[in-house]
Design an enzyme around this catalytic site. Structure first.
Site, PDB file in Angstrom:
ATOM      1  N   ASP A   1       0.865  -1.184   0.000  1.00 27.78           N
ATOM      2  CA  ASP A   1       0.000   0.000   0.000  1.00 27.78           C
ATOM      3  C   ASP A   1       0.901   1.233   0.000  1.00 27.78           C
ATOM      4  OD1 ASP A   1      -2.049   1.763   0.116  1.00 27.78           O
ATOM      5  OD2 ASP A   1      -2.774   1.167   2.094  1.00 27.78           O
ATOM      6  N   ALA A   2       1.357   1.591  -1.195  1.00 28.03           N
ATOM      7  CA  ALA A   2       2.328   2.673  -1.345  1.00 28.03           C
ATOM      8  C   ALA A   2       1.778   3.881  -2.079  1.00 28.03           C
ATOM      9  CB  ALA A   2       3.568   2.146  -2.077  1.00 28.03           C
ATOM     10  N   LYS A   3       0.652   3.706  -2.752  1.00 24.38           N
ATOM     11  CA  LYS A   3      -0.023   4.803  -3.470  1.00 24.38           C
ATOM     12  C   LYS A   3       0.944   5.581  -4.362  1.00 24.38           C
ATOM     13  CE  LYS A   3      -3.493   5.131   0.191  1.00 24.38           C
ATOM     14  NZ  LYS A   3      -2.890   4.141   1.115  1.00 24.38           N
ATOM     15  N   ARG A   4       1.656   4.853  -5.200  1.00 24.70           N
ATOM     16  CA  ARG A   4       2.626   5.466  -6.097  1.00 24.70           C
ATOM     17  C   ARG A   4       1.941   5.982  -7.363  1.00 24.70           C
ATOM     18  NH1 ARG A   4       5.410   5.074  -1.827  1.00 24.70           N
ATOM     19  NH2 ARG A   4       7.554   4.328  -1.858  1.00 24.70           N
TER      20      ARG A   4
ATOM     21  N   THR B   1      -0.816  -0.408  -4.675  1.00 23.55           N
ATOM     22  CA  THR B   1      -1.807   0.654  -4.831  1.00 23.55           C
ATOM     23  C   THR B   1      -1.178   1.814  -5.605  1.00 23.55           C
ATOM     24  OG1 THR B   1      -1.244   1.564  -2.653  1.00 23.55           O
ATOM     25  CG2 THR B   1      -3.126   0.057  -2.773  1.00 23.55           C
TER      26      THR B   1
END
Length: 274
Positions: free
Chosen positions: A94-97, A121
Site C-alpha cells: 500500500d504505497a499509493k505510487r 496501490t
C-alpha cells in the site's frame, strides 16, 4: 498470482479478509522492544496467528518508510517471510505510487521485482502514462485508487466530470488502459452506497475495501452492494486486528478479532451460495 488462485483461496478459507500491517513502532508491546527488529517480530507474530483466517496482507509502506533504512529493512523481512512461509497469500504494497512514466516503471520494479509483492496501490491523477508502466508486469496487479474511505474523498472524487462523477470516470477510463485484467480498485467501506454505481462500470473487477472496523464501515453493506458471483472483494482491516490488544497477548487478540470477521464473511458467502 492469478485472480483464479485468489478466488480459490477465498472459497477454501471462507474468507475475503485482508489484514493491514500498519505497524507503528511506538505502539508495539513492551516485550518486543528487546528484539533485534521489533517491527518484524510483531508482524511475524501477527501473521503466524492470523494466516489461516485471511487471504491477503497489506503493509502500508508509510509506517516503514518513516523509519528510514531500518524501517525499509523491516518491510523487506516481512514480505520475504510471507513469500517463504505463506506463498498462497495475496500481498499488497500500500504505497499509493504514481508519477511520470519512467519513474512509475522504477516504482513498479522496486515492489514487483525487488520485493516480490503481488499488487501495488497506485494513484490515477496523472493518467494513463503514469499507470501503464505498473500494468506491464505479468502476474502482478495495480490497485487503482477510485473512491477512498477518508472524509476528504468528497473534495474531488465525487465532483461532476461530464455526465458522471470523477471516481466513476477514473474507473471507466482505466478499462481502456493496457492489460485492464490486471486492475483492481480501492473503494472505501464508508462509501458503500456508491458500490452499486461502481459495479455498473467494473462489474467483475476485484475491489480492495478499506474502512471496515476502526473507520466505521459496514461489512454487510459492502457485500450487499459490491459482491459478485466471483466474490470480487478484499475487505481490509488494520488497526482493528493488529491492535486488538497492545499487551503481550496481542497475537491472541489479533486471532480473535480476525476470526470474528472471518466468521461473518463465511456466513455471507454461504448466504450468497458461494
Amino acid at each position: 498470482m492469478s485472480t483464479e488462485h485468489l478466488l480459490a483461496q477465498i472459497l477454501a478459507k471462507r474468507s475475503f479478509l485482508c489484514i493491514g500491517l500498519d505497524t507503528d513502532p511506538q505502539q508495539l508491546p513492551a516485550g518486543l522492544q528487546g528484539e533485534e527488529d521489533p517491527v518484524f517480530a510483531f508482524n511475524k507474530a501477527v501473521i503466524d496467528a492470523t494466516h489461516h483466517l485471511c487471504v491477503a496482507y497489506k503493509p502500508n509502506t508509510a509506517f516503514y518508510e518513516a523509519g528510514g533504512s531500518r524501517g525499509w529493512a523491516s518491510l523487506e523481512r516481512t514480505i520475504a517471510y510471507l513469500n517463504t512461509h505463506y506463498p498462497d497469500h495475496f500481498t499488497i504494497a500500500d504505497a499509493k505510487r504514481g508519477d511520470i512514466g519512467n519513474t512509475s516503471g522504477r516504482y513498479a520494479r522496486a515492489f514487483f521485482e525487488g520485493m516480490d509483492f503481488d499488487a501495488l496501490t497506485v494513484a490515477p491523477y496523472m493518467g494513463r502514462d503514469s499507470v501503464e508502466p505498473f500494468l506491464a508486469f505479468e502476474g502482478r496487479f495495480v490497485i487503482l485508487l477510485a473512491l477512498t474511505s477518508n472524509p476528504g474523498a468528497f473534495d474531488f472524487q465525487t465532483l461532476p466530470c461530464g455526465t458522471e462523477e470523477l471516481c466513476l470516470r477514473v474507473l471507466r477510463q482505466s478499462r481502456e488502459y493496457s492489460h485492464p485484467e490486471r486492475l483492481m480498485y480501492v473503494v472505501g467501506a464508508t462509501k458503500a452506497s456508491y458500490l452499486s454505481k461502481v459495479r455498473e462500470v467494473v462489474p467483475d473487477a476485484f475491489l480492495l475495501i478499506p474502512g471496515v472496523g476502526a473507520q466505521g464501515g459496514s461489512l454487510e453493506e459492502v457485500c450487499r452492494y459490491g459482491m459478485t458471483d466471483g466474490v470480487g472483494l478484499l475487505v481490509n482491516s488494520s488497526r482493528g486486528i493488529i491492535y486488538a490488544s497492545q499487551g503481550e497477548d496481542f497475537a491472541a487478540a489479533a486471532t480473535k478479532a480476525a476470526a470474528t470477521l472471518q466468521m461473518e464473511m463465511a456466513a455471507i458467502l454461504k448466504a450468497a451460495g458461494l
